[in-house]
Design an enzyme around this catalytic site. Structure first.
Site, PDB file in Angstrom:
ATOM      1  N   ASP A 159       9.953   6.427 -12.629  1.00  0.00           N
ATOM      2  CA  ASP A 159      10.507   5.070 -12.744  1.00  0.00           C
ATOM      3  C   ASP A 159      10.400   4.574 -14.195  1.00  0.00           C
ATOM      4  O   ASP A 159      11.317   3.946 -14.721  1.00  0.00           O
ATOM      5  CB  ASP A 159       9.739   4.113 -11.821  1.00  0.00           C
ATOM      6  CG  ASP A 159       9.655   4.652 -10.407  1.00  0.00           C
ATOM      7  OD1 ASP A 159      10.696   4.734  -9.745  1.00  0.00           O
ATOM      8  OD2 ASP A 159       8.552   5.024  -9.980  1.00  0.00           O
ATOM      9  N   HIS A 187       5.862   2.887  -5.935  1.00  0.00           N
ATOM     10  CA  HIS A 187       7.045   3.717  -6.191  1.00  0.00           C
ATOM     11  C   HIS A 187       7.980   3.534  -4.993  1.00  0.00           C
ATOM     12  O   HIS A 187       8.046   4.341  -4.080  1.00  0.00           O
ATOM     13  CB  HIS A 187       6.653   5.186  -6.357  1.00  0.00           C
ATOM     14  CG  HIS A 187       7.834   6.106  -6.459  1.00  0.00           C
ATOM     15  ND1 HIS A 187       8.756   6.028  -7.483  1.00  0.00           N
ATOM     16  CD2 HIS A 187       8.250   7.110  -5.657  1.00  0.00           C
ATOM     17  CE1 HIS A 187       9.691   6.945  -7.298  1.00  0.00           C
ATOM     18  NE2 HIS A 187       9.409   7.615  -6.203  1.00  0.00           N
TER      19      HIS A 187
END
Ligand code: NAD
Ligand code: LMR
Length: 325
Positions: A159, A187
């Site tokens: 990410d 996440h």
């Protein structure tokens, strides 16, 4: 000749490992002068496929690869290992959220946590990639009471890297010109990718992009990137995940650059008011293998609200796996 470093990878016959193993064998973590021995863990039915991967690893004739252990037993795989990549777990398909995987994947991490507790090096660094990565990492950590919580991290680096790329593209600069983005939280789609503290060529990122782009474009793009890749590829991200795993472990081993931080899922110590005992992604610096959460950043109301949403989701995930920890 240096003695070899032992690195374990679970899910070794899977998509991510098909990229990760070849990076490791080429010396991506420790360079060209440090021998390594790879310990490859798979479930029994995947061992024949893993044999094919092993043949390819050998055929690459990488000088640093001094040995390969192949097994379906976590206690064999993790024996005396210094670095462990827990990748093996089911990926989601189209239309699923990552925490839909909790039920099918959670037990993997309790078993493997117990095995790590028994046989891994006491200084082992365990990076959990298999989804839902944060809560799986919490399960592994809690099942390894003789290891320190600092031995475990969950992967939010993909990410983080996605955030760097989006901001670099928007500003028309190279990814290397972007520093100090942050991934806060899980996440998952509740993560908060934050550019409030980021710099682009040493300028404040938010002085270069419109706030509306940050809120309406950037944040949802990062939150949804995994699903968009799955839709396009028919499979979840693999090469970028492998690169992110190497990046996160690499910073953990070699440290972060002066004045820079990276994002890592670590056990919350209550920083920024986040409930303790959740694996939450924070900005961190690393020195001599020790990870420290960056303290003292000013958090505005907008950011705090988003961090809370991800904290809430992690608390809910934790509540569903309490029987495993
Ligand atoms: P994959 O299905 O291609 O490979 C997974 C492998 O794990 C398979 O070979 C399977 O046999 C193996 N496995 C299953 N249970 C196991 C166990 N108990 N022990 C050892 N091996 C086991 O999946 P993939 O694309 O490589 O993804 C792996 C995981 O990583 C998925 O959960 C995926 O959602 C996750 N992922 C996380 C991130 C992240 O940023 N955290 C990014 C991409 C993928
Ligand atoms: C990703 O972010 O690409 C992975 O977590 C795979 C997924 O399920 O989105």
């Amino acid at each position: 000749m240096k003695s070899p470093i032992h690195i374990a990878v679970s899910g070794a016959a899977g998509q991510i490992s098909y990229s990760l193993l070849f990076r490791l064998a080429a010396g991506a973590l420790f360079g060209p002068d440090q021998p390594i021995i790879l310990h490859l863990l798979e479930i029994t039915p995947a061992l024949p496929a893993l044999e094919g991967v092993v043949m390819e690893l050998k055929d690459c004739v990488n000088p640093v690869l001094h040995g390969i252990v192949v097994t379906d037993d976590p206690k064999v795989a993790f024996k005396d290992t210094d670095y462990v990549f827990l990748v093996g777990a089911r990926p989601r398909g189209p239309g699923m959220e990552r925490n839909d995987l909790l039920e099918v994947n959670a037990h993997i991490f309790s078993t493997q946590g117990r095995a790590l507790n028994e046989v891994a090096s006491r200084d082992v660094k365990v990076l959990v990639t298999g989804n839902p990565a944060n809560t799986n990492a919490l399960i592994a950590l809690k099942n390894a009471p003789n290891l320190k919580p600092e031995n475990f991290s969950a992967m939010s680096r993909l990410d983080h890297n996605r955030a760097i790329n989006q901001l670099a593209e928007k500003c028309g600069v190279l990814s290397a010109d972007v520093k100090n983005v942050i991934i806060w939280g899980n996440h998952s789609t509740t993560q908060f990718p934050d550019i409030t503290h980021a710099k682009v060529k040493d300028q404040e990122a938010l002085s270069l992009v419109e706030k509306s782009w940050f809120i309406n474009d950037f944040i949802p793009t990062i939150q949804q990137r995994g699903a968009v890749v799955i839709k396009a590829r028919g499979l979840s991200s693999a090469a970028s995940a492998a690169k992110a795993a190497v990046d996160q472990m690499s910073n953990w081993v070699k440290g972060t650059k002066a004045g820079e931080w990276v994002s890592m899922g670590v056990l919350s110590d209550g920083s920024y008011g986040i409930t303790e005992d959740l694996m939450f992604s924070f900005p961190v610096t690393v020195t001599d293998g020790k990870v420290s959460i960056v303290k003292g950043l000013i958090i505005d109301e907008f950011s705090r609200e988003r961090m809370r949403l991800s904290e809430l989701e992690l608390k809910e995930e934790k509540a569903t796996i309490m029987h495993l920890i």
